[in-house]
Motif scaffolding. Structure first.
Motif, short mmCIF file in Angstrom:
data_model
loop_
_atom_site.label_atom_id
_atom_site.label_comp_id
_atom_site.label_asym_id
_atom_site.label_seq_id
_atom_site.Cartn_x
_atom_site.Cartn_y
_atom_site.Cartn_z
N GLY A 15 -23.14 15.56 19.01
CA GLY A 15 -23.36 16.48 17.89
C GLY A 15 -24.20 17.68 18.27
N SER A 16 -24.54 18.47 17.26
CA SER A 16 -25.27 19.72 17.47
C SER A 16 -26.43 19.83 16.51
CB SER A 16 -24.33 20.92 17.24
OG SER A 16 -23.26 20.93 18.15
N ARG A 18 -29.58 23.06 15.55
CA ARG A 18 -30.17 24.34 15.85
C ARG A 18 -31.63 24.32 15.47
NH1 ARG A 18 -29.13 30.60 13.93
NH2 ARG A 18 -30.12 29.87 12.01
N ARG A 65 -24.83 23.73 27.64
CA ARG A 65 -24.84 23.03 26.35
C ARG A 65 -25.79 23.67 25.34
NH1 ARG A 65 -26.77 17.97 26.10
NH2 ARG A 65 -28.17 18.21 27.89
N PHE A 66 -26.89 24.22 25.82
CA PHE A 66 -27.90 24.81 24.95
C PHE A 66 -27.90 26.33 25.11
CE2 PHE A 66 -31.10 21.01 24.75
CZ PHE A 66 -30.06 20.17 24.40
N THR A 67 -28.24 27.01 24.03
CA THR A 67 -28.34 28.46 24.06
C THR A 67 -29.60 28.90 23.32
OG1 THR A 67 -25.92 28.69 24.03
CG2 THR A 67 -27.22 30.64 23.48
N GLN A 80 -29.89 26.67 20.08
CA GLN A 80 -28.66 26.00 19.68
C GLN A 80 -28.36 24.91 20.69
OE1 GLN A 80 -26.62 26.48 16.89
NE2 GLN A 80 -25.61 24.63 17.65
N MET A 81 -28.27 23.69 20.20
CA MET A 81 -28.05 22.55 21.08
C MET A 81 -26.73 21.90 20.73
SD MET A 81 -31.89 20.92 21.13
CE MET A 81 -31.82 20.37 19.43
N ASN A 82 -25.81 21.92 21.67
CA ASN A 82 -24.50 21.32 21.49
C ASN A 82 -24.31 20.16 22.45
OD1 ASN A 82 -23.89 23.36 19.59
ND2 ASN A 82 -23.08 24.70 21.19
N SER A 83 -23.33 19.34 22.16
CA SER A 83 -23.01 18.19 23.02
C SER A 83 -24.26 17.38 23.37
CB SER A 83 -22.33 18.68 24.31
OG SER A 83 -21.17 19.41 24.02
N LEU A 84 -25.01 17.07 22.34
CA LEU A 84 -26.28 16.37 22.57
C LEU A 84 -26.06 14.99 23.15
CD1 LEU A 84 -28.10 17.65 19.41
CD2 LEU A 84 -29.03 17.76 21.73
N ASP A 88 -31.44 13.77 25.56
CA ASP A 88 -32.02 14.99 25.01
C ASP A 88 -33.08 14.69 23.94
OD1 ASP A 88 -28.74 16.40 25.08
OD2 ASP A 88 -30.39 16.83 26.47
#
Length: 114
Positions: A15-16, A18, A65-67, A80-84, A88
């Motif tokens: 999941g993601s 922010r 994965r993160f921005t 922004q954290m994706n594909s947690l 993490d």
């Protein structure tokens, strides 16, 4: 200078989330900012950083994965954290770096369930 982090929570693996960090009491746009994280029993590590000009850098484990981004009009830095992943999971802290001192937010907890 005060930093208020928010946006943490419980998310399933993959999941993601922010994270946001609102900064007050500082000339926000001229300073570098960063996100760090600390898991129980471990040291605090850099997750991502962004300079005043917008250049970014990331820890190896989160690249792709993160921005990190910043909105100088809102005095806010985002992560922004994706594909947690379960690894993490940690308390995430934001930091504002001046020439003479580093200011830290209070941390926001991210939990990732497998």
């Amino acid at each position: 200078v005060q930093l208020q982090a928010s946006g943490g929570g419980l998310v399933q693996a993959g999941g993601s989330l922010r994270l946001s960090c609102k900064v007050s009491g500082s000339a926000f746009s001229v300073h570098a900012l960063g996100w760090y994280r600390q898991a129980p029993g471990k040291q605090r590590d850099l997750v991502a950083g962004i300079t005043s000009s917008g250049a970014t850098n990331y820890g190896d484990s989160v690249k792709g994965r993160f921005t990190i981004s910043r909105d100088n009009a809102k005095n806010t830095v985002y992560l922004q954290m994706n594909s947690l992943k379960p690894e993490d999971a940690a308390v995430y802290y934001c930091k504002l770096a001046t020439m003479t001192f580093d200011y830290w937010g209070q941390g926001t907890l991210v939990t990732v369930s497998s």
